[in-house]
Design a protein around this motif. Structure first.
Motif, mmCIF file in Angstrom:
data_model
loop_
_atom_site.group_PDB
_atom_site.id
_atom_site.type_symbol
_atom_site.label_atom_id
_atom_site.label_comp_id
_atom_site.label_asym_id
_atom_site.label_seq_id
_atom_site.Cartn_x
_atom_site.Cartn_y
_atom_site.Cartn_z
ATOM 1 N N LEU A 98 0.812 -1.228 0.000
ATOM 2 C CA LEU A 98 0.000 0.000 0.000
ATOM 3 C C LEU A 98 0.843 1.275 0.000
ATOM 4 N N GLU A 132 -4.868 -1.528 6.169
ATOM 5 C CA GLU A 132 -4.841 -2.895 5.644
ATOM 6 C C GLU A 132 -5.706 -3.844 6.462
ATOM 7 N N GLU A 159 -13.124 -0.914 2.713
ATOM 8 C CA GLU A 159 -13.300 -2.251 2.139
ATOM 9 C C GLU A 159 -12.986 -3.323 3.175
ATOM 10 N N GLN A 160 -11.938 -3.108 3.974
ATOM 11 C CA GLN A 160 -11.562 -4.071 4.997
ATOM 12 C C GLN A 160 -12.621 -4.165 6.091
ATOM 13 N N GLU A 175 -7.189 7.399 -0.496
ATOM 14 C CA GLU A 175 -7.078 6.017 -0.970
ATOM 15 C C GLU A 175 -6.959 5.040 0.204
ATOM 16 N N LEU A 176 -6.279 5.459 1.262
ATOM 17 C CA LEU A 176 -6.186 4.610 2.450
ATOM 18 C C LEU A 176 -7.554 4.460 3.112
ATOM 19 N N ASP A 188 -10.327 4.375 1.502
ATOM 20 C CA ASP A 188 -11.012 3.394 0.658
ATOM 21 C C ASP A 188 -10.612 1.974 1.036
ATOM 22 N N VAL A 189 -9.323 1.775 1.287
ATOM 23 C CA VAL A 189 -8.826 0.449 1.692
ATOM 24 C C VAL A 189 -9.432 0.068 3.039
#
Length: 242
Positions: free
Chosen positions: A46, A151, A60-61, A53-54, A56-57
């Motif tokens: 990443l 993450e 999703e997680q 963008e983080l 967004d990650v």
């Protein structure tokens, strides 16, 4: 019971000698250097992503860890928190005694919510037993995240005098306020941050909590059960900060 003076470590030398013997070598007490590994892929995961963008990650997680994520602006943070609490059916709320609540203009809304039947109390370090009792019965616990791992969907909490661990552990539900600036890619950056603080002479709390969503366990036949030994629901409120 023998009381060991604060700061004293008993039998350390004998303990370390035993470990060295079991490793089949003599103990090395000086001249030890940190290895410089040629491959350090932990920094590549990443890498280069922007804060957005983080997020967004992270979002999703959160789908995988049974955690709701809400994005909001600072000016709308109080309303976002109220909506989550109302959705949880919360009437009793405990928060850290943390200056960030004031800096994000939350003290007045918390006080005003009493007229709407929501009792908000801060952790009182001078009477921990009373705060602990309130946390046990509270519907919602709210803290800030000090470091947030995109993450894994993990919030990192540094315990302190006004930041009781029970606030994130004992209430039925949990809300983490996540300033966007606290986002990092993964565990690598969090541990480096803690290491740098210690190296710089900063006194880091003895308890650093890594919380990934609501409590859960898969001890029995690898079947995931959510809400077994702590908050049964969790929400991350990601807020634009300065």
């Amino acid at each position: 019971m023998v009381k060991v003076p604060k700061g004293m470590i008993e039998n350390r030398e004998a303990f370390l000698d035993t470990i060295a013997t079991q490793l089949g070598r003599k103990r090395r007490s000086k001249g030890v250097e940190r290895p410089n590994f040629h491959h350090q892929v932990q920094w590549d995961v990443l890498a280069g992503l922007s804060e957005n963008e983080l997020v967004d990650v992270l979002e999703e997680q959160c789908k995988s860890i049974h955690t709701k994520l809400i994005r909001t602006k600072e000016r709308d943070l109080a309303k976002a928190l109220f909506d989550v609490i109302d959705d949880y059916g919360g009437k009793s709320v405990i928060t850290w005694d943390d200056p960030r609540f004031g800096s994000f203009q939350l003290d007045e809304p918390f006080e005003a919510w009493k007229e709407r039947g929501i009792n908000v109390q801060k952790w009182n370090s001078s009477n921990g037993a009373e705060s602990l009792h309130f946390a046990e019965k509270a519907d919602v616990g709210i803290t800030f995240s000090d470091i947030t791992l995109a993450e894994s969907g993990t919030v990192v909490l540094f315990s302190d005098k006004g930041k009781g661990r029970s606030v994130s552990l004992l209430p039925a539900t949990y809300i983490a306020i996540v300033p966007k600036s606290t986002l990092v890619p993964r565990m690598s950056q969090a541990t480096r941050e803690i290491h740098n603080r210690v190296s710089g002479g900063e006194r880091v709390p003895s308890c650093v909590n890594f919380i990934t969503g609501p409590s859960n366990s898969a001890d029995i036949e690898m079947n995931l059960v959510v809400g077994v030994h702590g908050p049964i629901k969790a929400t991350y409120v990601v807020v634009e900060d300065r």
